[in-house]
Design a protein around this motif. Sequence first.
Motif, PDB file in Angstrom:
ATOM      1  N   ASP A 189      -0.460   8.406 -18.795  1.00 17.75           N
ATOM      2  CA  ASP A 189      -0.129   6.985 -18.890  1.00 17.75           C
ATOM      3  C   ASP A 189      -0.373   6.281 -17.556  1.00 17.75           C
ATOM      4  OD1 ASP A 189       0.748   7.672 -21.433  1.00 17.75           O
ATOM      5  OD2 ASP A 189       2.859   7.783 -20.826  1.00 17.75           O
ATOM      6  N   PHE A 190       0.018   6.916 -16.484  1.00 15.89           N
ATOM      7  CA  PHE A 190      -0.177   6.315 -15.161  1.00 15.89           C
ATOM      8  C   PHE A 190      -1.657   6.302 -14.783  1.00 15.89           C
ATOM      9  CE2 PHE A 190       4.269   7.478 -15.211  1.00 15.89           C
ATOM     10  CZ  PHE A 190       4.870   6.362 -14.642  1.00 15.89           C
ATOM     11  N   TYR A 191      -2.387   7.314 -15.225  1.00 11.87           N
ATOM     12  CA  TYR A 191      -3.839   7.317 -15.024  1.00 11.87           C
ATOM     13  C   TYR A 191      -4.473   6.135 -15.752  1.00 11.87           C
ATOM     14  CZ  TYR A 191      -8.671   8.450 -16.174  1.00 11.87           C
ATOM     15  OH  TYR A 191     -10.021   8.370 -16.387  1.00 11.87           O
ATOM     16  N   ASP A 192      -4.129   5.954 -17.020  1.00 13.82           N
ATOM     17  CA  ASP A 192      -4.692   4.853 -17.804  1.00 13.82           C
ATOM     18  C   ASP A 192      -4.326   3.507 -17.198  1.00 13.82           C
ATOM     19  OD1 ASP A 192      -5.869   6.569 -19.608  1.00 13.82           O
ATOM     20  OD2 ASP A 192      -4.304   6.373 -21.131  1.00 13.82           O
ATOM     21  N   LEU A 193      -3.106   3.374 -16.755  1.00 10.31           N
ATOM     22  CA  LEU A 193      -2.648   2.129 -16.128  1.00 10.31           C
ATOM     23  C   LEU A 193      -3.481   1.802 -14.902  1.00 10.31           C
ATOM     24  CD1 LEU A 193      -0.431  -0.128 -15.789  1.00 10.31           C
ATOM     25  CD2 LEU A 193       0.818   1.544 -14.394  1.00 10.31           C
TER      26      LEU A 193
ATOM     27  N   LYS B 298     -13.643  -8.183  -1.962  1.00  7.43           N
ATOM     28  CA  LYS B 298     -12.196  -8.431  -1.926  1.00  7.43           C
ATOM     29  C   LYS B 298     -11.435  -7.219  -1.374  1.00  7.43           C
ATOM     30  CE  LYS B 298     -13.120 -12.090  -4.578  1.00  7.43           C
ATOM     31  NZ  LYS B 298     -14.411 -11.668  -5.168  1.00  7.43           N
ATOM     32  N   VAL B 299     -10.408  -7.534  -0.618  1.00  9.12           N
ATOM     33  CA  VAL B 299      -9.465  -6.541  -0.100  1.00  9.12           C
ATOM     34  C   VAL B 299      -8.081  -6.972  -0.564  1.00  9.12           C
ATOM     35  CG1 VAL B 299      -8.421  -5.554   1.974  1.00  9.12           C
ATOM     36  CG2 VAL B 299     -10.900  -5.944   1.875  1.00  9.12           C
ATOM     37  N   GLU B 300      -7.428  -6.129  -1.343  1.00  7.42           N
ATOM     38  CA  GLU B 300      -6.122  -6.479  -1.916  1.00  7.42           C
ATOM     39  C   GLU B 300      -5.039  -5.599  -1.305  1.00  7.42           C
ATOM     40  OE1 GLU B 300      -4.269  -8.305  -5.624  1.00  7.42           O
ATOM     41  OE2 GLU B 300      -5.547  -6.669  -6.333  1.00  7.42           O
ATOM     42  N   LEU B 301      -4.024  -6.245  -0.741  1.00  9.69           N
ATOM     43  CA  LEU B 301      -2.954  -5.530  -0.045  1.00  9.69           C
ATOM     44  C   LEU B 301      -1.588  -5.722  -0.703  1.00  9.69           C
ATOM     45  CD1 LEU B 301      -3.979  -6.437   3.630  1.00  9.69           C
ATOM     46  CD2 LEU B 301      -4.735  -4.495   2.232  1.00  9.69           C
ATOM     47  N   HIS B 302      -1.556  -6.453  -1.812  1.00 12.25           N
ATOM     48  CA  HIS B 302      -0.276  -6.714  -2.472  1.00 12.25           C
ATOM     49  C   HIS B 302      -0.500  -6.780  -3.977  1.00 12.25           C
ATOM     50  CE1 HIS B 302       3.757  -9.126  -2.395  1.00 12.25           C
ATOM     51  NE2 HIS B 302       3.562  -8.601  -3.596  1.00 12.25           N
ATOM     52  N   VAL B 303      -0.448  -5.619  -4.596  1.00 11.95           N
ATOM     53  CA  VAL B 303      -0.517  -5.540  -6.055  1.00 11.95           C
ATOM     54  C   VAL B 303       0.367  -4.378  -6.499  1.00 11.95           C
ATOM     55  CG1 VAL B 303      -2.618  -4.102  -5.982  1.00 11.95           C
ATOM     56  CG2 VAL B 303      -2.028  -5.358  -8.083  1.00 11.95           C
ATOM     57  N   HIS B 304       1.230  -4.654  -7.467  1.00  9.47           N
ATOM     58  CA  HIS B 304       2.120  -3.632  -8.023  1.00  9.47           C
ATOM     59  C   HIS B 304       1.429  -3.016  -9.232  1.00  9.47           C
ATOM     60  CE1 HIS B 304       5.645  -5.055  -5.661  1.00  9.47           C
ATOM     61  NE2 HIS B 304       5.009  -6.215  -5.752  1.00  9.47           N
ATOM     62  N   ILE B 305       1.178  -1.716  -9.189  1.00  7.54           N
ATOM     63  CA  ILE B 305       0.420  -1.105 -10.276  1.00  7.54           C
ATOM     64  C   ILE B 305       1.157  -1.277 -11.600  1.00  7.54           C
ATOM     65  CG2 ILE B 305       1.335   1.262 -10.091  1.00  7.54           C
ATOM     66  CD1 ILE B 305      -2.341   0.120 -10.743  1.00  7.54           C
TER      67      ILE B 305
ATOM     68  N   ALA C 274      -0.937  -8.835 -14.637  1.00  4.26           N
ATOM     69  CA  ALA C 274      -0.801  -8.811 -16.092  1.00  4.26           C
ATOM     70  C   ALA C 274       0.294  -9.758 -16.569  1.00  4.26           C
ATOM     71  CB  ALA C 274      -0.502  -7.394 -16.568  1.00  4.26           C
ATOM     72  N   TYR C 275       1.265 -10.017 -15.722  1.00  4.77           N
ATOM     73  CA  TYR C 275       2.375 -10.896 -16.084  1.00  4.77           C
ATOM     74  C   TYR C 275       2.122 -12.340 -15.660  1.00  4.77           C
ATOM     75  CZ  TYR C 275       4.992  -6.658 -17.148  1.00  4.77           C
ATOM     76  OH  TYR C 275       5.393  -5.477 -17.705  1.00  4.77           O
TER      77      TYR C 275
ATOM     78  N   TYR D 194     -11.566  -2.702  -1.797  1.00  3.60           N
ATOM     79  CA  TYR D 194     -10.529  -1.861  -1.187  1.00  3.60           C
ATOM     80  C   TYR D 194      -9.166  -2.414  -1.587  1.00  3.60           C
ATOM     81  CZ  TYR D 194      -7.413   0.198   2.296  1.00  3.60           C
ATOM     82  OH  TYR D 194      -6.377   0.865   2.909  1.00  3.60           O
ATOM     83  N   ALA D 195      -8.212  -1.513  -1.869  1.00  4.59           N
ATOM     84  CA  ALA D 195      -6.866  -1.952  -2.254  1.00  4.59           C
ATOM     85  C   ALA D 195      -5.815  -1.014  -1.694  1.00  4.59           C
ATOM     86  CB  ALA D 195      -6.743  -2.010  -3.776  1.00  4.59           C
ATOM     87  N   GLU D 196      -4.682  -1.589  -1.350  1.00  4.43           N
ATOM     88  CA  GLU D 196      -3.472  -0.821  -1.042  1.00  4.43           C
ATOM     89  C   GLU D 196      -2.452  -1.191  -2.110  1.00  4.43           C
ATOM     90  OE1 GLU D 196      -4.531  -0.546   3.698  1.00  4.43           O
ATOM     91  OE2 GLU D 196      -2.691  -1.582   3.124  1.00  4.43           O
ATOM     92  N   ILE D 197      -2.117  -0.214  -2.939  1.00  8.19           N
ATOM     93  CA  ILE D 197      -1.448  -0.454  -4.213  1.00  8.19           C
ATOM     94  C   ILE D 197       0.000   0.014  -4.155  1.00  8.19           C
ATOM     95  CG2 ILE D 197      -1.491   0.101  -6.670  1.00  8.19           C
ATOM     96  CD1 ILE D 197      -4.526   0.590  -6.340  1.00  8.19           C
ATOM     97  N   PHE D 198       0.918  -0.896  -4.480  1.00  3.75           N
ATOM     98  CA  PHE D 198       2.331  -0.535  -4.573  1.00  3.75           C
ATOM     99  C   PHE D 198       2.605   0.262  -5.843  1.00  3.75           C
ATOM    100  CE2 PHE D 198       2.876  -4.855  -2.468  1.00  3.75           C
ATOM    101  CZ  PHE D 198       3.128  -4.343  -1.200  1.00  3.75           C
ATOM    102  N   PHE D 199       3.513   1.232  -5.741  1.00  2.00           N
ATOM    103  CA  PHE D 199       4.093   1.831  -6.939  1.00  2.00           C
ATOM    104  C   PHE D 199       5.585   2.021  -6.703  1.00  2.00           C
ATOM    105  CE2 PHE D 199       3.283   5.511  -4.334  1.00  2.00           C
ATOM    106  CZ  PHE D 199       4.117   6.528  -4.742  1.00  2.00           C
ATOM    107  N   ASP D 200       6.367   1.993  -7.797  1.00  2.00           N
ATOM    108  CA  ASP D 200       7.830   2.008  -7.743  1.00  2.00           C
ATOM    109  C   ASP D 200       8.374   3.304  -8.343  1.00  2.00           C
ATOM    110  OD1 ASP D 200       8.107  -0.568  -6.646  1.00  2.00           O
ATOM    111  OD2 ASP D 200       8.072  -1.525  -8.608  1.00  2.00           O
ATOM    112  N   PRO D 201       8.404   4.389  -7.583  1.00  2.00           N
ATOM    113  CA  PRO D 201       8.827   5.655  -8.187  1.00  2.00           C
ATOM    114  C   PRO D 201      10.247   5.628  -8.746  1.00  2.00           C
ATOM    115  CG  PRO D 201       8.671   5.834  -5.787  1.00  2.00           C
ATOM    116  CD  PRO D 201       8.023   4.552  -6.171  1.00  2.00           C
TER     117      PRO D 201
END
Length: 332
Positions: free
Chosen positions: A75-79, A12-19, A280-281, A94-101
């Motif tokens: 916390d972010f490491y565990d997440l 699997k290759v994931e390009l749209h996941v919000h951490i 998760a949601y 492989y993943a390209e992971i979104f994060f929302d600073p």
Amino acid sequence: MAHEALVQALPKVELHVHIEGTLEPELKFKLAQRNGIKLPFSSEQEVKDSYTFNDLASFLDAYYDGMNVLLASEDFYDLAMAYYRKAASQGLRYAEIFFDPQAHTCRGVSFHTVISGLRRAQLEAEQTLGVFSQFIMCFLRDFQPEYAMATLLESLPYKQWIVGVGLDSDETDHEPAKFAAVFARARREGYQLTMHCDVDIKDSIEHIRQVIEDIQVQRVDHGTNVVENPALVKYLVEHRIGLTSCPISNLWISESDKVELVKQLVADGVLVTINSDDPAYFGGYIGDNFQRVADHDGVDEDFLRALVANAIEISWAPLAVKQRLREELAAV
């Protein structure tokens, strides 16, 4: 379940996941206890029962509220490690992971705290799970462009850890053009570009047009409403601009999972991919989303393989990683 063995075996290759969208109730309680935060729930099941979304706005309320337990780098490491382990068990390579600073800096959590925890997990996942990944920094479209620009500048000392920038959060009355200058600066800084064009949103076709023609992103997140405009579909095909579709999350915020539109777009030559969004949601990680597609009438093994091949092609992975992924796909 249809094609179950192949679905599990596909790399699997994931390009749209919000951490932040991978924060499971069990971890939420653990982090709340560690950080001395009182949750308005007495059990993990109560948390899950509270997920009664019927549109994007109702989901975002729960999404941002859940982030309040994320305070320290640990916390972010565990997440992130929890996501890597779960997704790896479903064949993620492989993943390209979104994060929302901005969702954290607006709460007083520093950019460094966020990115350092994620980076530590990223390296560990590569070494222990064989999952390679990169990060995409998203701007929140319901904040001002000036805040996005300030966040972009704040990211520059860490740009070797960030492959691209995106735009997410509530799209209603927040057109992509509002952030054109921010994305132009991001392009000059060497970032790849993508933007959310959510399903069944007001002015969705005009937003898609702005994103691909005016801002000229390399990818569009969601974006299946493009079927309403054949000229824009043709533009996507000609310019090899891919879409990152998320079937299970579509069920929560629209009237269908949009897999029939995915099938139509792939038949038209659009590079559509399958992803988990906020698992998760919405209750489904990458493998679960592939299985959702596999269970649709008219989906065969060649189609499922093509979805993975599309993801490899439109990913921003290094060429050596892309070649390895293609070899793994061919060997299945």
